[in-house]
Design an enzyme around this catalytic site. Structure first.
Site, PDB file in Angstrom:
ATOM      1  N   SER A 145       0.840  -1.196   0.000  1.00 39.54           N
ATOM      2  CA  SER A 145       0.000   0.000   0.000  1.00 39.54           C
ATOM      3  C   SER A 145       0.875   1.247   0.000  1.00 39.54           C
ATOM      4  CB  SER A 145      -0.843  -0.017   1.284  1.00 39.54           C
ATOM      5  OG  SER A 145      -1.414   1.250   1.538  1.00 39.54           O
ATOM      6  N   TYR A 158      -1.063  -1.238  10.159  1.00 41.00           N
ATOM      7  CA  TYR A 158      -1.196  -1.505   8.717  1.00 41.00           C
ATOM      8  C   TYR A 158       0.028  -0.986   7.962  1.00 41.00           C
ATOM      9  CZ  TYR A 158      -3.376  -1.553   4.069  1.00 41.00           C
ATOM     10  OH  TYR A 158      -3.666  -1.793   2.732  1.00 41.00           O
TER      11      TYR A 158
HETATM   12  N1  LIG Z   1      -8.655  -1.172  -1.949  1.00 42.99           N
HETATM   13  C1  LIG Z   1      -7.670  -0.300  -1.696  1.00 42.99           C
HETATM   14  O1  LIG Z   1      -7.852   0.919  -1.827  1.00 42.99           O
HETATM   15  C2  LIG Z   1      -6.311  -0.785  -1.259  1.00 42.99           C
HETATM   16  C3  LIG Z   1      -5.301   0.181  -1.085  1.00 42.99           C
HETATM   17  C4  LIG Z   1      -4.034  -0.243  -0.707  1.00 42.99           C
HETATM   18  C5  LIG Z   1      -3.785  -1.597  -0.528  1.00 42.99           C
HETATM   19  N2  LIG Z   1      -4.772  -2.510  -0.679  1.00 42.99           N
HETATM   20  C6  LIG Z   1      -4.443  -3.921  -0.474  1.00 42.99           C
HETATM   21  O2  LIG Z   1      -5.036  -4.698  -1.488  1.00 42.99           O
HETATM   22  C7  LIG Z   1      -5.280  -6.029  -0.989  1.00 42.99           C
HETATM   23  C8  LIG Z   1      -6.699  -6.450  -1.264  1.00 42.99           C
HETATM   24  O3  LIG Z   1      -7.580  -5.591  -0.541  1.00 42.99           O
HETATM   25  P1  LIG Z   1      -9.050  -5.216  -1.045  1.00 42.99           P
HETATM   26  O4  LIG Z   1      -9.117  -3.743  -1.118  1.00 42.99           O
HETATM   27  O5  LIG Z   1      -9.426  -6.026  -2.227  1.00 42.99           O
HETATM   28  O6  LIG Z   1      -9.919  -5.586   0.243  1.00 42.99           O
HETATM   29  P2  LIG Z   1     -10.751  -6.888   0.621  1.00 42.99           P
HETATM   30  O7  LIG Z   1     -11.086  -6.701   2.072  1.00 42.99           O
HETATM   31  O8  LIG Z   1     -11.852  -7.105  -0.341  1.00 42.99           O
HETATM   32  O9  LIG Z   1      -9.684  -8.059   0.437  1.00 42.99           O
HETATM   33  C9  LIG Z   1      -8.954  -8.621   1.478  1.00 42.99           C
HETATM   34  C10 LIG Z   1      -9.184 -10.122   1.427  1.00 42.99           C
HETATM   35  O10 LIG Z   1      -8.339 -10.750   2.391  1.00 42.99           O
HETATM   36  C11 LIG Z   1      -9.097 -11.773   3.022  1.00 42.99           C
HETATM   37  N3  LIG Z   1      -8.554 -12.036   4.348  1.00 42.99           N
HETATM   38  C12 LIG Z   1      -8.536 -11.186   5.415  1.00 42.99           C
HETATM   39  N4  LIG Z   1      -7.988 -11.803   6.474  1.00 42.99           N
HETATM   40  C13 LIG Z   1      -7.642 -13.058   6.062  1.00 42.99           C
HETATM   41  C14 LIG Z   1      -7.034 -14.166   6.716  1.00 42.99           C
HETATM   42  N5  LIG Z   1      -6.666 -14.101   7.997  1.00 42.99           N
HETATM   43  N6  LIG Z   1      -6.839 -15.314   5.992  1.00 42.99           N
HETATM   44  C15 LIG Z   1      -7.229 -15.377   4.703  1.00 42.99           C
HETATM   45  N7  LIG Z   1      -7.802 -14.362   4.038  1.00 42.99           N
HETATM   46  C16 LIG Z   1      -8.003 -13.219   4.713  1.00 42.99           C
HETATM   47  C17 LIG Z   1     -10.523 -11.211   3.106  1.00 42.99           C
HETATM   48  O11 LIG Z   1     -11.461 -12.260   3.274  1.00 42.99           O
HETATM   49  C18 LIG Z   1     -10.637 -10.494   1.777  1.00 42.99           C
HETATM   50  O12 LIG Z   1     -11.143 -11.359   0.763  1.00 42.99           O
HETATM   51  C19 LIG Z   1      -4.888  -5.984   0.492  1.00 42.99           C
HETATM   52  O13 LIG Z   1      -3.568  -6.475   0.630  1.00 42.99           O
HETATM   53  C20 LIG Z   1      -4.937  -4.512   0.831  1.00 42.99           C
HETATM   54  O14 LIG Z   1      -4.115  -4.174   1.926  1.00 42.99           O
HETATM   55  C21 LIG Z   1      -6.029  -2.135  -1.033  1.00 42.99           C
END
Ligand SMILES: NC(=O)c1ccc[n+]([C@@H]2O[C@H](COP(=O)([O-])OP(=O)(O)OC[C@H]3O[C@@H](n4cnc5c(N)ncnc54)[C@H](O)[C@@H]3O)[C@@H](O)[C@H]2O)c1
Length: 258
Positions: A145, A158
C-alpha cells in the site's frame, strides 16, 4: 495481453475485491488459478464463475495466519495442476477502524494485523518457493500500500506491516533470484472495490481523488493487469521492486497540492 498459458497461480484473499478481479484476470490470460478465500464457499463461488467463463480454477479456503492451512493451499495447487508458478499474496486485514497511532493502538490489533499482513505472506513464500524451484522458477507478487511507502499519523499497524512486506519482497528476490524466482511488491493507492465504495465516505473518496496525479481513483482491473504482467515472461528481468500502482498518489509533496 500477457500470456500466462501453462502457468499455475494462487491468489489469496480472492473471494472479494482486488483478489477476485486478479483471479479472474489471470484465468482470462490463460493461467490455471487456485482461488484462495478466507471462506471456502466464497472462493468456490469465484472459481465457479471463472469456470463458467471457460477458465480453469478451483476454490480453496485458507486462514493465511495458519501455517498448516497455507501448506494445504500450496498442496491443493500441486494436486490439482501438477505444480506452482505464481503466488499473489493479496489477503490482508483491511478493516482498519481499530488501528490507530503507536501510543493508542491496542496491542492485539498490532499483533492481528502483523499476523495477517506479514506472517501470511511469509508462510506463502516459505511453502511456495520449494514448489516453484521444482519447475525451474516462479514469480511472487506481494500486495502492499501507499501506507507502506509513506507514513501516516494513523494506521500504524497496517503501514508498518506493509513496509515490512517490502523487506520480505527484497529478501526473496535476493535469496532465490539466482534460481529464477522473482518477487515484487505493488504499493496501491485508493482502489474502488465494492467494499471501499460501501464503507468509505464520498467526501473522503473525493479528497483522495483530488490528491492523485490522475483524475480518477483506481479500479480493481488496474491492479489485476499489473499482477498479470509481473507474472508473465514479459517481466522476466523485474525483481525486488516495490511498484506504486496509485495514480500518482505518492509522486508528489502533499502539502504543495493544496
Ligand atoms: N482497496 C484499496 O484501496 C487498497 C489500497 C491499498 C492496498 N490494498 C491492499 O489490497 C489487498 C486487497 O484488498 P481489497 O481492497 O481487495 O480488500 P478486501 O477486504 O476485499 O480483500 C482482502 C481479502 O483478504 C481476506 N482475508 C482477510 N484476512 C484473512 C485471513 N486471515 N486469511 C485469509 N484471508 C483473509 C478477506 O477475506 C478479503 O477477501 C490488500 O492487501 C490490501 O491491503 C487495497
Amino acid at each position: 495481453m500477457p500470456d500466462l498459458g501453462g502457468k499455475v497461480a494462487i491468489v489469496t484473499g480472492a473471494a472479494s475485491g482486488i483478489g477476485k478481479t486478479t483471479a479472474e484476470t489471470l484465468a482470462r490470460h490463460g493461467a490455471a488459478v487456485v482461488v484462495a478465500g478466507h471462506s471456502e464457499n466464497g472462493a468456490e463461488e469465484v472459481a465457479a464463475e471463472i469456470r463458467a467463463q471457460g477458465g480453469t480454477a478451483i476454490g480453496v479456503g485458507v486462514e493465511v495466519t495458519d501455517e498448516e492451512q497455507v501448506k494445504a493451499m500450496i498442496g491443493a495447487a500441486v494436486t490439482a495442476y501438477g505444480g506452482l508458478d505464481c503466488l499473489h499474496n493479496n489477503a490482508a486485514a483491511t478493516k482498519m477502524h481499530r488501528d490507530s497511532d503507536v501510543v493508542n493502538v491496542a496491542t492485539e490489533v498490532w499483533d492481528e494485523t502483523m499476523a495477517v499482513n506479514l506472517r501470511g505472506p511469509f508462510f506463502g513464500c516459505k511453502y511456495a518457493i520449494p514448489e516453484m524451484l521444482k519447475r525451474g522458477g516462479g514469480a511472487i507478487v506481494n500486495t502492499s500500500s501507499a501506507a507502506g511507502l509513506k507514513a501516516e499519523r494513523i494506521r500504524v499497524s497496517y503501514g508498518v506491516s506493509k513496509a515490512a512486506l517490502h523487506g520480505l519482497t527484497r529478501h526473496v528476490a535476493n535469496a532465490y533470484g539466482k534460481q529464477n524466482v522473482r518477487c515484487n511488491a505493488i504499493a496501491l493507492g485508493m482502489i474502488l472495490t465494492e467494499a471501499a465504495e460501501r464503507n468509505v465516505e464520498p467526501k473522503m473518496l473525493a479528497y483522495l481523488e483530488e490528491h492523485n496525479a490522475l483524475a480518477r481513483l483506481g479500479k480493481t482491473a488496474d491492479v489485476a493487469e499489473v499482477v498479470a504482467f509481473l507474472f508473465s515472461d514479459a517481466a522476466s528481468f523485474i525483481t525486488g521492486e516495490v511498484i506504486a500502482v496509485d495514480g500518482g498518489f505518492t509522486s508528489h509533496l502533499p502539502a504543495l497540492v493544496d
